[in-house]
Write an enzyme that holds these catalytic residues in place. Structure first.
Site, mmCIF file in Angstrom:
data_model
loop_
_atom_site.group_PDB
_atom_site.id
_atom_site.type_symbol
_atom_site.label_atom_id
_atom_site.label_comp_id
_atom_site.label_asym_id
_atom_site.label_seq_id
_atom_site.Cartn_x
_atom_site.Cartn_y
_atom_site.Cartn_z
ATOM 1 N N PRO A 86 0.955 -1.480 -0.123
ATOM 2 C CA PRO A 86 0.301 0.538 -0.151
ATOM 3 C C PRO A 86 0.914 1.180 -0.259
ATOM 4 O O PRO A 86 1.877 1.390 0.429
ATOM 5 C CB PRO A 86 -0.507 -0.460 1.045
ATOM 6 N N HIS A 87 0.761 2.042 -1.077
ATOM 7 C CA HIS A 87 1.393 3.265 -0.965
ATOM 8 C C HIS A 87 0.272 4.205 -1.353
ATOM 9 O O HIS A 87 -0.864 4.307 -2.145
ATOM 10 C CB HIS A 87 2.865 3.117 -1.780
ATOM 11 N N GLY A 88 0.777 5.529 -1.058
ATOM 12 C CA GLY A 88 -0.112 6.893 -1.103
ATOM 13 C C GLY A 88 1.081 8.352 -1.126
ATOM 14 O O GLY A 88 2.500 7.668 -0.960
#
Lengths: 535, 148
Positions: B66-68
């Site tokens: 997960p990344h943002g």
């Protein structure tokens, strides 16, 4: 001072106009290399032909200057900058791994050329010159040395024009020519040492001569190694300045510094410039530096070739025409046999050997330096200086068309060039619904890579290919119809895949925003409606 | 970029409790908040979930990344969470995700985050490395897999 500068401006203006137009004429109409047109332009407008004609109160545009160089020091200085730019960009365009791989072969070729040319040149002088009886006679020694140096400038220009710099023959020629100049200059110091003793009496000081030779070779070797090791770190630092223009300008500054130091060490300036270019050729900014340096080179390099043409004194040549032609033929044979024959034993076929021999034919700046020193020291007379100039001229005029012709057709190297190990290379493919979509995505991807500090340059070829590079990470992006293909080393695969995925996510966002756009045809109709609005 | 400059025991947990995608992401985010690496928790959570909606970050072999991108961080920050039983993360191979490597990067650049993930993925490429991560009892044991 003001008069000299005014004259310089006029001379440069005339040189640029005539070399550019004649270069165009030679390349477009006569299908010959531009450099030949530039040399001929220089001969015609130079101090020995049209340039000597007085123009009213101005006097001659190119008044002959007494000394080894018949043009003003100011003009010669600009020409020197041109030669440094030329060799710097030749170095930048050389593929360093191929250069290193072929340097062993080049040493054999270069040494063969020097030995055979020297012996033939000195031998024919002993045989045909009535006053020379021994190969140790200063005149024989000088004429032998005159035969040895190759003009890397002319060859580099033709290889560049025909895009052959990084071919096996191209790198062998350039590496051998660099080596040739180094050996020739070492040989010159030895010959000067011996001549001084023979002309003045006394014994030959081998120690002093050896020291000069050692200094030249040492400087060359140290610069090569240091340059190759330091350049990648240096460009990394320079990129921190966030201006590619600045990186190119600074690297040219370094080329000038190394050129000067190279001269101080007893070598020709062009060797320092070439080594600097070669060192930067392996960095990720090499294409950006080359592009900028070449743009400047277009203004200065023709001046260098024009000045080379201007050095030809047709009267001095006329007196020794017969001997000169014979000597030139011998000098040709020396290089063709001396360089071509060893090439056959280091992996080249007959075609490749001929290309290498032809590539080593041009004589230039070092020939003139050697002849000039011989003339100044009294070892050779104006007639033999004329022979040297004639050899340079004939070789420089004959070599370009020969070289262009020689390079037509298939490879001259017997083995296939080694491809990287297939196990270490990975290809990632992406299929798109249309060519247009693939090209659009290709641009988007290129932009994302660029924003991460990657440099992208187009690779010439039948399919659309681009090299994407940042420091040691390099991969090739290709588009075959509606397919995009990425090829690179396995160790960089994860990075490339993740970058591609991120770009695709961004693209998805873009597509979504397009979907939410008001109908484009309504927008178009609105534009047309307003075209004919009343008032 | 060095993995060891980004990871520390404070941002590693071997006992994720949530059983949903959003729960796992929230828990991981709490790690970064407690380590004082992230301030605006709500905005960051919405950035992360936004990214998941575009394309799930659950990849193969029980690994999810997960990344943002957010203005709430100035430099790349990352954390690692392990959940042995796995969570449905809508991964590419349909398997439940067990190893979570979450990154947050500034808005303008994806490079550092991609570079970091590329380096991490080199380490957990092998089955053996992934097993070691799943069997780790402490944060230190997790970091040891990355040579820290």
């Amino acid at each position: 001072m003001a008069h000299e500068m005014m004259l310089l401006a006029l001379q440069l203006g005339v040189i640029l106009v005539v070399t550019k137009l004649n270069g165009w004429f030679f390349s477009r109409k006569l299908k010959q290399p531009k450099v030949l047109g530039e040399l001929v332009a220089g001969m015609v407008v130079g101090p020995y032909v049209l340039g000597a004609i007085p123009l009213g109160s101005l006097g001659a545009l190119f008044p002959p200057v007494v000394g080894t160089v018949p043009v003003s020091p100011e003009l010669y200085g600009i020409a020197t900058v041109g030669s440094i730019l030329l060799l710097f960009s030749s170095g930048l365009e050389t593929d360093l791994p191929t250069f290193l791989r072929f340097s062993g072969k080049a040493s054999v070729v270069g040494l063969g050329g020097v030995i055979v040319s020297f012996l033939l040149g000195a031998g024919v002088t002993v045989l045909l010159h009535p006053a020379v009886h021994s190969i140790m006679d200063p005149e024989a020694l000088f004429l032998g040395t005159i035969c040895t140096a190759t003009s890397i400038g002319i060859t580099a220009r033709i290889l560049g024009e025909t895009k052959k710099i990084s071919s096996p023959e191209g790198v062998t020629i350039l590496a051998a020519a660099v080596l040739d100049d180094v050996i020739s200059i070492v040989l010159l110091s030895v010959v000067v040492g011996i001549s001084a003793v023979e002309l003045g009496g006394g014994s030959v000081a081998w120690g002093g001569i050896g020291a000069v030779a050692l200094k030249a070779v040492g400087f060359w070797a140290i610069c090569m190694v240091a340059g190759i090791l330091v350049a990648p770190h240096l460009t990394k630092r320079m990129k921190g300045l966030e201006s590619l223009g600045l990186v190119a300008e600074l690297s040219f500054g370094i080329a000038l510094l190394l050129a000067g130091l190279s001269e101080m060490a007893g070598l020709a300036m062009i060797i320092g410039a070439y080594i600097t270019g070669l060192s930067f050729s392996q960095t990720d900014v090499s294409a950006e530096i080359t592009e900028r340096v070449k743009a400047v080179g277009e203004y200065f390099i023709p001046v260098f070739f024009a000045v080379m043409g201007m050095m030809v004194d047709f009267r001095a040549v006329g007196a020794v025409l017969g001997f000169g032609i014979l000597f030139s033929v011998i000098a040709f044979a020396g290089k063709l046999i001396g360089c071509g024959f060893p090439a056959l034993f280091v992996g080249f076929n007959l075609k490749g050997a001929f290309r290498i021999g032809a590539g080593m034919l041009p004589r230039g700046e070092v020939t003139l330096i050697v002849a000039g020193i011989g003339l100044a020291s009294g070892a050779i007379g104006a007639d033999m200086f004329g022979v040297a100039v004639m050899t340079m001229l004939l070789a420089s005029v004959a070599a370009p068309p020969l070289l262009v012709q020689a390079f037509k057709g298939g490879s001259g190297y017997r083995k296939k060039l080694q491809e990287p190990d297939a196990g270490d290379v990975v290809t990632i493919e992406l299929d798109f619904p249309s060519e247009r979509a693939a090209d659009f995505l290709r641009r988007t991807l290129a932009d994302s890579f660029r924003s991460e500090g990657f440099f992208i340059r187009t690779i010439e070829g039948s399919v659309k290919s681009w090299q994407v590079r940042k420091e040691e990470m390099v991969f090739v992006m290709k588009r075959h119809g509606s397919k995009l293909e990425f090829t690179g080393k396995r160790e960089h695969e994860a990075f490339v895949r993740l970058m591609l995925m991120e770009s695709l996510v961004d693209f998805q966002e873009f597509v979504d925003s397009l979907k939410s756009m008001e109908q484009p045809e309504m927008m178009g109709a609105g534009l047309l409606m307003n075209m004919f609005a009343q008032k | 970029m060095k993995i060891k400059n980004i990871l520390s025991p404070a941002v590693v947990t071997t006992s994720l409790k949530s059983t949903t995608k959003e729960g796992v992401i929230s828990e991981l985010l709490d790690l970064l908040v407690s380590a004082k690496l992230v301030t605006d928790r709500d905005a960051v959570l919405s950035a992360l979930m936004d990214r998941e909606r575009k394309m799930s970050t659950g990849i193969q072999h029980g690994v999810a990344i997960p990344h943002g991108k957010t203005s709430a961080v100035k430099n790349l920050v990352a954390c690692i969470g392990i959940k042995k039983d796995g969570v449905d993360f809508a991964s590419l191979d349909g398997e439940p995700s067990r190893i979570f490597i979450m990154t947050l990067s500034p808005l303008d650049r994806v490079g550092p985050h991609v570079q970091f993930l590329a380096e991490v993925s080199m380490v957990i490429k092998t089955e053996e490395a992934r097993e070691r991560l799943l069997n780790a009892k402490t944060a230190q044991e997790v970091l040891a897999v990355f040579g820290i």
